[in-house]
Scaffold this active site. Sequence first.
Site, PDB file in Angstrom:
ATOM      1  N   LYS A  58       0.844  -1.206   0.000  1.00 21.25           N
ATOM      2  CA  LYS A  58       0.000   0.000   0.000  1.00 21.25           C
ATOM      3  C   LYS A  58       0.876   1.251   0.000  1.00 21.25           C
ATOM      4  O   LYS A  58       0.620   2.207  -0.734  1.00 21.25           O
ATOM      5  CB  LYS A  58      -0.932  -0.012   1.230  1.00 21.25           C
ATOM      6  CG  LYS A  58      -2.051  -1.025   1.101  1.00 21.25           C
ATOM      7  CD  LYS A  58      -2.832  -1.257   2.398  1.00 21.25           C
ATOM      8  CE  LYS A  58      -3.816  -2.408   2.186  1.00 21.25           C
ATOM      9  NZ  LYS A  58      -4.567  -2.780   3.384  1.00 21.25           N
ATOM     10  N   GLN A 102      -4.828  -1.395   9.524  1.00 21.88           N
ATOM     11  CA  GLN A 102      -4.717  -2.736   8.943  1.00 21.88           C
ATOM     12  C   GLN A 102      -5.299  -3.780   9.902  1.00 21.88           C
ATOM     13  O   GLN A 102      -4.991  -3.787  11.094  1.00 21.88           O
ATOM     14  CB  GLN A 102      -3.236  -3.047   8.641  1.00 21.88           C
ATOM     15  CG  GLN A 102      -3.001  -4.349   7.913  1.00 21.88           C
ATOM     16  CD  GLN A 102      -3.555  -4.366   6.483  1.00 21.88           C
ATOM     17  OE1 GLN A 102      -3.658  -3.322   5.832  1.00 21.88           O
ATOM     18  NE2 GLN A 102      -3.919  -5.538   5.994  1.00 21.88           N
ATOM     19  N   ASP A 125     -11.315   2.574   3.941  1.00 15.30           N
ATOM     20  CA  ASP A 125     -11.711   1.163   3.900  1.00 15.30           C
ATOM     21  C   ASP A 125     -13.219   1.024   3.748  1.00 15.30           C
ATOM     22  O   ASP A 125     -13.714  -0.052   3.398  1.00 15.30           O
ATOM     23  CB  ASP A 125     -11.319   0.479   5.225  1.00 15.30           C
ATOM     24  CG  ASP A 125     -10.059  -0.361   5.111  1.00 15.30           C
ATOM     25  OD1 ASP A 125      -9.785  -0.872   4.011  1.00 15.30           O
ATOM     26  OD2 ASP A 125      -9.361  -0.499   6.133  1.00 15.30           O
TER      27      ASP A 125
END
Length: 299
Positions: A58, A102, A125
Amino acid sequence: MNNLFQAERIDGKGFAANLVERLAADVRSIKTDTGLTPGLAVVLIGEDVASGVYVGAKHRQTQAAGMNSFVHKLPAETTQVELMALLAKLNSDAVVNGILVQLPLPAHLDANAVINAIDPDKDVDGFHILNAGRLATGQDALVPCTPLGCLMMLKNRLGDLTGLNAVVVGKSNIVGKPMAQLLMGESCTVTVTHSKTRNVAELCRTADILVVAVGRPELVKGDWIKPGAVVIDVGINRIMRDGQSRLVGDVAFSEAGHAAAITPVPGGVGPMTIACLLANTLTAFRRQHPLHTNQTIAG
Ligand code: GUN
């Protein structure tokens, strides 16, 4: 695989590369027009190896698209209070347009509380309860990256999805549920199956669009797939076969030759997830700076 395998392989890798190229061009114009650089903060807690690999990817791709990447690596013993304090700081930091924590988190941390502490307008997200609610009610949401990528590929392959029968196998908050919401938003007739569903094969055979996200290697057999269906395989499972370690999806790929199209594993859905994370970061930036920019790819 035999010569009768006629299904088109949907090139997620190429699709993602093309999307990232367009996003990078948008980032360049934003910089020229506003002097601002969109920024993504990623928080990694603990030493999980797979999570470390994902966060590294990422970081690299965010920078490659011309955006700022802020990676916060915290020790496994980080407390809920410490994590909340970091999120409060990132929420109020104007150079941070997107925030991602995460997952999975170490067991002592409350993942729902952590996700819901992120500013919903920076929740790239799309996991915050407000974004889930916005998506469910057809309002402008930040949409979870993997289902967003699946929808882009489906629309690219099929055009208008109105009236098609879609079956989503798996009801996770990250893929299955938002995928079903997105497909309903496109006026599909949507069925969601899960581990307790009684007639899953029969239901799958009704699908013009079949999206599978369960994390079970090759669960979906060839005779679950209607001839001419478009199949999106979200699974990435590592198995041993013939003494070798291999990645396979949730669909028995070699049995799917009668589908119209199918995403391979690897090279299908996987590359689209990070590309959509970058798209969401740009969408979040634009919503935070509505006077400066109004184009949008993903939102
Ligand atoms: N872990 C595995 N997939 C994801 C994802 O899409 N987002 C976050 N935050 N963590 C993950």
